[in-house]
Design a protein around this motif. Sequence first.
Motif, PDB file in Angstrom:
ATOM      1  N   LEU A   3      33.311  17.588 -42.200  1.00  0.00           N
ATOM      2  CA  LEU A   3      33.159  16.173 -41.851  1.00  0.00           C
ATOM      3  C   LEU A   3      34.469  15.410 -41.982  1.00  0.00           C
ATOM      4  O   LEU A   3      35.225  15.595 -42.946  1.00  0.00           O
ATOM      5  CB  LEU A   3      32.106  15.513 -42.752  1.00  0.00           C
ATOM      6  N   THR A   4      34.746  14.584 -41.003  1.00  0.00           N
ATOM      7  CA  THR A   4      35.848  13.618 -41.069  1.00  0.00           C
ATOM      8  C   THR A   4      35.307  12.277 -40.581  1.00  0.00           C
ATOM      9  O   THR A   4      34.403  12.230 -39.737  1.00  0.00           O
ATOM     10  CB  THR A   4      37.038  14.033 -40.192  1.00  0.00           C
ATOM     11  N   GLY A   5      35.848  11.208 -41.131  1.00  0.00           N
ATOM     12  CA  GLY A   5      35.367   9.887 -40.746  1.00  0.00           C
ATOM     13  C   GLY A   5      36.507   8.919 -40.526  1.00  0.00           C
ATOM     14  O   GLY A   5      37.635   9.141 -40.976  1.00  0.00           O
ATOM     15  N   LYS A   6      36.230   7.850 -39.816  1.00  0.00           N
ATOM     16  CA  LYS A   6      37.206   6.785 -39.655  1.00  0.00           C
ATOM     17  C   LYS A   6      36.453   5.495 -39.400  1.00  0.00           C
ATOM     18  O   LYS A   6      35.306   5.490 -38.933  1.00  0.00           O
ATOM     19  CB  LYS A   6      38.186   7.076 -38.512  1.00  0.00           C
ATOM     20  N   VAL A   7      37.090   4.396 -39.733  1.00  0.00           N
ATOM     21  CA  VAL A   7      36.522   3.075 -39.462  1.00  0.00           C
ATOM     22  C   VAL A   7      37.568   2.264 -38.713  1.00  0.00           C
ATOM     23  O   VAL A   7      38.742   2.239 -39.084  1.00  0.00           O
ATOM     24  CB  VAL A   7      36.088   2.366 -40.766  1.00  0.00           C
ATOM     25  N   GLU A   8      37.151   1.664 -37.608  1.00  0.00           N
ATOM     26  CA  GLU A   8      38.025   0.781 -36.832  1.00  0.00           C
ATOM     27  C   GLU A   8      37.773  -0.643 -37.296  1.00  0.00           C
ATOM     28  O   GLU A   8      36.666  -1.168 -37.175  1.00  0.00           O
ATOM     29  CB  GLU A   8      37.750   0.920 -35.341  1.00  0.00           C
ATOM     30  N   LEU A   9      38.813  -1.264 -37.851  1.00  0.00           N
ATOM     31  CA  LEU A   9      38.705  -2.615 -38.384  1.00  0.00           C
ATOM     32  C   LEU A   9      38.665  -3.633 -37.248  1.00  0.00           C
ATOM     33  O   LEU A   9      39.003  -3.319 -36.096  1.00  0.00           O
ATOM     34  CB  LEU A   9      39.881  -2.901 -39.322  1.00  0.00           C
ATOM     35  N   LEU A  48      32.742  12.669 -37.516  1.00  0.00           N
ATOM     36  CA  LEU A  48      32.776  13.899 -36.728  1.00  0.00           C
ATOM     37  C   LEU A  48      32.450  15.091 -37.616  1.00  0.00           C
ATOM     38  O   LEU A  48      32.823  15.117 -38.793  1.00  0.00           O
ATOM     39  CB  LEU A  48      34.154  14.110 -36.095  1.00  0.00           C
ATOM     40  N   ASN A  49      31.760  16.058 -37.061  1.00  0.00           N
ATOM     41  CA  ASN A  49      31.541  17.344 -37.710  1.00  0.00           C
ATOM     42  C   ASN A  49      32.163  18.426 -36.844  1.00  0.00           C
ATOM     43  O   ASN A  49      31.759  18.602 -35.690  1.00  0.00           O
ATOM     44  CB  ASN A  49      30.049  17.626 -37.908  1.00  0.00           C
ATOM     45  N   GLY A  64      34.909  18.284 -35.392  1.00  0.00           N
ATOM     46  CA  GLY A  64      35.537  17.658 -34.238  1.00  0.00           C
ATOM     47  C   GLY A  64      34.597  17.000 -33.268  1.00  0.00           C
ATOM     48  O   GLY A  64      35.033  16.403 -32.285  1.00  0.00           O
ATOM     49  N   ARG A  65      33.263  17.061 -33.518  1.00  0.00           N
ATOM     50  CA  ARG A  65      32.297  16.483 -32.599  1.00  0.00           C
ATOM     51  C   ARG A  65      31.552  15.346 -33.274  1.00  0.00           C
ATOM     52  O   ARG A  65      31.212  15.447 -34.454  1.00  0.00           O
ATOM     53  CB  ARG A  65      31.303  17.547 -32.118  1.00  0.00           C
ATOM     54  N   PRO A  66      31.259  14.261 -32.533  1.00  0.00           N
ATOM     55  CA  PRO A  66      30.537  13.144 -33.141  1.00  0.00           C
ATOM     56  C   PRO A  66      29.148  13.572 -33.595  1.00  0.00           C
ATOM     57  O   PRO A  66      28.443  14.314 -32.910  1.00  0.00           O
ATOM     58  CB  PRO A  66      30.450  12.120 -31.993  1.00  0.00           C
ATOM     59  N   ILE A  67      28.750  13.107 -34.779  1.00  0.00           N
ATOM     60  CA  ILE A  67      27.391  13.375 -35.242  1.00  0.00           C
ATOM     61  C   ILE A  67      26.427  12.429 -34.526  1.00  0.00           C
ATOM     62  O   ILE A  67      26.843  11.501 -33.837  1.00  0.00           O
ATOM     63  CB  ILE A  67      27.266  13.216 -36.770  1.00  0.00           C
ATOM     64  N   VAL A  68      25.136  12.659 -34.699  1.00  0.00           N
ATOM     65  CA  VAL A  68      24.122  11.820 -34.064  1.00  0.00           C
ATOM     66  C   VAL A  68      24.296  10.369 -34.532  1.00  0.00           C
ATOM     67  O   VAL A  68      24.396  10.099 -35.726  1.00  0.00           O
ATOM     68  CB  VAL A  68      22.704  12.314 -34.415  1.00  0.00           C
ATOM     69  N   GLY A  69      24.356   9.433 -33.574  1.00  0.00           N
ATOM     70  CA  GLY A  69      24.473   8.020 -33.898  1.00  0.00           C
ATOM     71  C   GLY A  69      25.893   7.522 -34.040  1.00  0.00           C
ATOM     72  O   GLY A  69      26.105   6.316 -34.242  1.00  0.00           O
ATOM     73  N   SER A  70      26.892   8.422 -33.948  1.00  0.00           N
ATOM     74  CA  SER A  70      28.292   8.019 -34.078  1.00  0.00           C
ATOM     75  C   SER A  70      28.901   7.762 -32.712  1.00  0.00           C
ATOM     76  O   SER A  70      28.638   8.525 -31.764  1.00  0.00           O
ATOM     77  CB  SER A  70      29.081   9.123 -34.785  1.00  0.00           C
ATOM     78  N   PRO A  71      29.697   6.670 -32.567  1.00  0.00           N
ATOM     79  CA  PRO A  71      30.057   5.673 -33.579  1.00  0.00           C
ATOM     80  C   PRO A  71      28.952   4.648 -33.801  1.00  0.00           C
ATOM     81  O   PRO A  71      28.105   4.440 -32.936  1.00  0.00           O
ATOM     82  CB  PRO A  71      31.302   5.016 -32.977  1.00  0.00           C
ATOM     83  N   MET A  72      28.997   3.986 -34.969  1.00  0.00           N
ATOM     84  CA  MET A  72      28.002   2.978 -35.323  1.00  0.00           C
ATOM     85  C   MET A  72      28.736   1.733 -35.812  1.00  0.00           C
ATOM     86  O   MET A  72      29.732   1.831 -36.541  1.00  0.00           O
ATOM     87  CB  MET A  72      27.072   3.522 -36.410  1.00  0.00           C
ATOM     88  N   ALA A  73      28.269   0.573 -35.385  1.00  0.00           N
ATOM     89  CA  ALA A  73      28.921  -0.689 -35.741  1.00  0.00           C
ATOM     90  C   ALA A  73      28.202  -1.346 -36.910  1.00  0.00           C
ATOM     91  O   ALA A  73      26.971  -1.297 -37.012  1.00  0.00           O
ATOM     92  CB  ALA A  73      28.956  -1.633 -34.547  1.00  0.00           C
ATOM     93  N   VAL A  74      28.975  -1.945 -37.818  1.00  0.00           N
ATOM     94  CA  VAL A  74      28.421  -2.727 -38.918  1.00  0.00           C
ATOM     95  C   VAL A  74      29.172  -4.054 -38.984  1.00  0.00           C
ATOM     96  O   VAL A  74      30.405  -4.088 -38.896  1.00  0.00           O
ATOM     97  CB  VAL A  74      28.511  -1.957 -40.259  1.00  0.00           C
ATOM     98  N   GLU A  75      28.441  -5.127 -39.069  1.00  0.00           N
ATOM     99  CA  GLU A  75      29.033  -6.470 -39.079  1.00  0.00           C
ATOM    100  C   GLU A  75      29.212  -6.928 -40.522  1.00  0.00           C
ATOM    101  O   GLU A  75      28.258  -6.977 -41.307  1.00  0.00           O
ATOM    102  CB  GLU A  75      28.123  -7.459 -38.334  1.00  0.00           C
ATOM    103  N   ILE A  76      30.446  -7.249 -40.881  1.00  0.00           N
ATOM    104  CA  ILE A  76      30.755  -7.753 -42.213  1.00  0.00           C
ATOM    105  C   ILE A  76      30.895  -9.282 -42.117  1.00  0.00           C
ATOM    106  O   ILE A  76      31.749  -9.788 -41.389  1.00  0.00           O
ATOM    107  CB  ILE A  76      32.045  -7.130 -42.773  1.00  0.00           C
ATOM    108  N   THR A  77      30.044  -9.987 -42.840  1.00  0.00           N
ATOM    109  CA  THR A  77      30.049 -11.458 -42.756  1.00  0.00           C
ATOM    110  C   THR A  77      30.871 -12.110 -43.846  1.00  0.00           C
ATOM    111  O   THR A  77      31.221 -13.284 -43.741  1.00  0.00           O
ATOM    112  CB  THR A  77      28.608 -11.999 -42.844  1.00  0.00           C
ATOM    113  N   SER A  78      31.184 -11.378 -44.922  1.00  0.00           N
ATOM    114  CA  SER A  78      32.036 -11.925 -45.982  1.00  0.00           C
ATOM    115  C   SER A  78      32.805 -10.783 -46.610  1.00  0.00           C
ATOM    116  O   SER A  78      32.323  -9.641 -46.655  1.00  0.00           O
ATOM    117  CB  SER A  78      31.205 -12.652 -47.048  1.00  0.00           C
TER     118      SER A  78
END
Length: 379
Positions: free
Chosen positions: A29-35, A70-71, A73-87
């Motif tokens: 598994l490898t992960g990343k988050v786009e700010l 990614l698992n 090198g391939r996206p897992i089910v539901g990836s990418p997923m967005a999360v909204e940060i309000t604070s």
Amino acid sequence: NNEGHIFAFNKEMLEFNVENEQPHKKVELTGKVELPNGTKVILQPSKQTEDCHLFSFTPCDVGKHKVSVLNKGRPIVGSPMAVEITSAPQKDLNLPRYKGVPVVRGSSVVIALDSDGVPPKQLSLTCIDPDDVEIPVEIIKSQNEMPLMAGLTFDERPQGIPDKRQHSVRFPDLSSFEISSNTIMKLPIQGQEKDLNDLKISCTHIDLDRKVPVSIEKDDNGQLTATISPGNGGNYTLDFTIDQEHVPKSPMNFFVKGDIHDDQCRFSKNNEGHIFAFNKEMLEFNVENEQPHKKVELTGKVELPNGTKVILQPSKQTEDCHLFSFTPCDVGKHKVSVLNKGRPIVGSPMAVEISSAPQKDLYLPRYKGAPVVRGNSVV
């Protein structure tokens, strides 16, 4: 989690779990988050159990964060997923953050940092290579005072520390980069002159089992640049070998965004340079198999001007040529698609404009719209 959410705060850390539903199989598994500002931050998981892996990061900005996992090198089910940060924690807003992606300049990697009020004297940076050896980092204040530049040279090591590698070859890791099809990638390859002279580099599209061309150039300092342009989406692997043995970190897998087109087959032009041609009232075209030693499974369809789709079946002419034909009964644009083993061939779909149709065929019954299911019947 127990509350039915994927993301949850643990103090200032935003956490989420990835579940392995086949624990008898290993995961990579490898992960990343786009700010929100477009910067991408790499995430490393911590293994909780055989089937659960925890990811976490501290969001310092409000807005949408796009999380990808990614698992192999391939996206897992539901990836990418967005999360909204309000604070976001106010005390973290003054921490240095990455400003843009790292940039390779010669033999150095330059990382821009948004220090936003942090005095340079209070800022310390550490870089650890994959062998747990610290690499020197130089902090440079840019002329406009922002951002700070962290320059690290990835072929230098502190004196007195032995290199644990079998070979000296070093290259960037593409597994965490977001790459689109037809992107021209230039990879700096560093190492000792003897190793670079013996180095062989090859690239393979895993899904299509195809070799991808790699061109190699050597600069005045003897360092190499490998140029690759993946024309298809999907999974790729890069092999770096010396005397048929992989160097450390090879093979390297990476994923390319985009559709996967089958490059084994393509539309073939006739003697007049056209793809489509009338044979009496039949419109014909040929599909060529450029690798006749490999079997094809061709299917075709044509979308008529009224939106109706008609299935086309090929007739095999030779080992490397397959003929498709249909009788156009309407004027207008017809969209022709051909698939090989379920993937579009090169150039598919292709449009052909019909300016006239046989008058005697206009009264033949034709499909009027797509089939409709009504109860137990198809109308």
